[in-house]
Design a protein around this motif. Sequence first.
Motif, PDB file in Angstrom:
ATOM      1  N   GLU A  73       4.271 -11.508  -6.278  1.00  0.00           N
ATOM      2  CA  GLU A  73       5.614 -11.965  -6.648  1.00  0.00           C
ATOM      3  C   GLU A  73       6.663 -11.253  -5.796  1.00  0.00           C
ATOM      4  O   GLU A  73       6.369 -10.254  -5.136  1.00  0.00           O
ATOM      5  N   GLU A  74       7.869 -11.763  -5.857  1.00  0.00           N
ATOM      6  CA  GLU A  74       8.986 -11.130  -5.170  1.00  0.00           C
ATOM      7  C   GLU A  74       9.171  -9.721  -5.725  1.00  0.00           C
ATOM      8  O   GLU A  74       9.099  -9.499  -6.932  1.00  0.00           O
ATOM      9  N   ILE A  75       9.384  -8.771  -4.828  1.00  0.00           N
ATOM     10  CA  ILE A  75       9.535  -7.373  -5.248  1.00  0.00           C
ATOM     11  C   ILE A  75      10.848  -7.219  -6.015  1.00  0.00           C
ATOM     12  O   ILE A  75      11.922  -7.513  -5.502  1.00  0.00           O
ATOM     13  N   GLN A  76      10.722  -6.750  -7.253  1.00  0.00           N
ATOM     14  CA  GLN A  76      11.887  -6.468  -8.079  1.00  0.00           C
ATOM     15  C   GLN A  76      12.239  -4.978  -8.004  1.00  0.00           C
ATOM     16  O   GLN A  76      13.397  -4.602  -8.058  1.00  0.00           O
ATOM     17  N   TYR A  77      11.185  -4.170  -7.923  1.00  0.00           N
ATOM     18  CA  TYR A  77      11.337  -2.717  -7.918  1.00  0.00           C
ATOM     19  C   TYR A  77      10.160  -2.169  -7.107  1.00  0.00           C
ATOM     20  O   TYR A  77       9.004  -2.335  -7.506  1.00  0.00           O
ATOM     21  N   HIS A  78      10.447  -1.559  -5.959  1.00  0.00           N
ATOM     22  CA  HIS A  78       9.391  -1.143  -5.040  1.00  0.00           C
ATOM     23  C   HIS A  78       8.346  -0.250  -5.698  1.00  0.00           C
ATOM     24  O   HIS A  78       7.154  -0.410  -5.466  1.00  0.00           O
ATOM     25  N   ALA A  79       8.783   0.707  -6.496  1.00  0.00           N
ATOM     26  CA  ALA A  79       7.840   1.641  -7.114  1.00  0.00           C
ATOM     27  C   ALA A  79       6.846   0.910  -8.014  1.00  0.00           C
ATOM     28  O   ALA A  79       5.673   1.277  -8.084  1.00  0.00           O
ATOM     29  N   LEU A  80       7.298  -0.134  -8.672  1.00  0.00           N
ATOM     30  CA  LEU A  80       6.421  -0.912  -9.552  1.00  0.00           C
ATOM     31  C   LEU A  80       5.384  -1.682  -8.733  1.00  0.00           C
ATOM     32  O   LEU A  80       4.201  -1.713  -9.086  1.00  0.00           O
ATOM     33  N   THR A  81       5.818  -2.269  -7.642  1.00  0.00           N
ATOM     34  CA  THR A  81       4.897  -3.001  -6.773  1.00  0.00           C
ATOM     35  C   THR A  81       3.869  -2.055  -6.174  1.00  0.00           C
ATOM     36  O   THR A  81       2.678  -2.364  -6.140  1.00  0.00           O
ATOM     37  N   VAL A  82       4.310  -0.893  -5.733  1.00  0.00           N
ATOM     38  CA  VAL A  82       3.387   0.082  -5.153  1.00  0.00           C
ATOM     39  C   VAL A  82       2.414   0.586  -6.211  1.00  0.00           C
ATOM     40  O   VAL A  82       1.219   0.736  -5.953  1.00  0.00           O
ATOM     41  N   PHE A  83       2.900   0.822  -7.409  1.00  0.00           N
ATOM     42  CA  PHE A  83       2.035   1.254  -8.514  1.00  0.00           C
ATOM     43  C   PHE A  83       0.951   0.205  -8.768  1.00  0.00           C
ATOM     44  O   PHE A  83      -0.221   0.547  -8.940  1.00  0.00           O
ATOM     45  N   ALA A  84       1.340  -1.057  -8.761  1.00  0.00           N
ATOM     46  CA  ALA A  84       0.368  -2.141  -8.948  1.00  0.00           C
ATOM     47  C   ALA A  84      -0.624  -2.185  -7.790  1.00  0.00           C
ATOM     48  O   ALA A  84      -1.829  -2.366  -8.011  1.00  0.00           O
ATOM     49  N   LEU A  85      -0.151  -2.001  -6.566  1.00  0.00           N
ATOM     50  CA  LEU A  85      -1.035  -1.991  -5.395  1.00  0.00           C
ATOM     51  C   LEU A  85      -2.053  -0.850  -5.466  1.00  0.00           C
ATOM     52  O   LEU A  85      -3.248  -1.051  -5.226  1.00  0.00           O
ATOM     53  N   VAL A  86      -1.588   0.352  -5.789  1.00  0.00           N
ATOM     54  CA  VAL A  86      -2.479   1.506  -5.866  1.00  0.00           C
ATOM     55  C   VAL A  86      -3.531   1.289  -6.953  1.00  0.00           C
ATOM     56  O   VAL A  86      -4.725   1.547  -6.744  1.00  0.00           O
ATOM     57  N   ASN A  87      -3.108   0.783  -8.098  1.00  0.00           N
ATOM     58  CA  ASN A  87      -4.061   0.563  -9.189  1.00  0.00           C
ATOM     59  C   ASN A  87      -5.027  -0.574  -8.896  1.00  0.00           C
ATOM     60  O   ASN A  87      -6.189  -0.515  -9.296  1.00  0.00           O
ATOM     61  N   LEU A  88      -4.570  -1.594  -8.193  1.00  0.00           N
ATOM     62  CA  LEU A  88      -5.472  -2.666  -7.776  1.00  0.00           C
ATOM     63  C   LEU A  88      -6.523  -2.115  -6.809  1.00  0.00           C
ATOM     64  O   LEU A  88      -7.714  -2.403  -6.945  1.00  0.00           O
TER      65      LEU A  88
END
Length: 136
Positions: free
Chosen positions: A37-52
Amino acid sequence: KLMSQLYRVGKTYILKTSLRAKNRVDAESIFKSVIDEEIQYHALTVFALVNLCDLLITELKITNDLDILDEIKPLISRLFYIAEEQRSFRWLAETTLLQAKIALIQMKTDEARHFLTQAQRIAEEHGLKLLALKMQ
């Protein structure tokens, strides 16, 4: 959109820690949808990437399916790009730690040691004490 992503990532983080494979599969799917999805908050996207990536590494350990590496590598490249763009040493260290885990799974011990040392150095140099301890 941001609240929806926050809710889904929080819920998914709980699913990720479950012992049931179905919950981990659901977590993987939700993390993927958030990072697409479109990045709303970079830290949240990165957190999701790391956990994935962490979920995929666990799957790789269990299945030994090398196709998973093809899925992880672009995610790690994206993590490096975001970490450098945001000048986030925390995410740079986390991403380097993921690389160390992958090298270790592939039995590339010298490469794993190099990445682990590099990640720990980044964490220590930038005052990320808890992250540095995680790497010991």
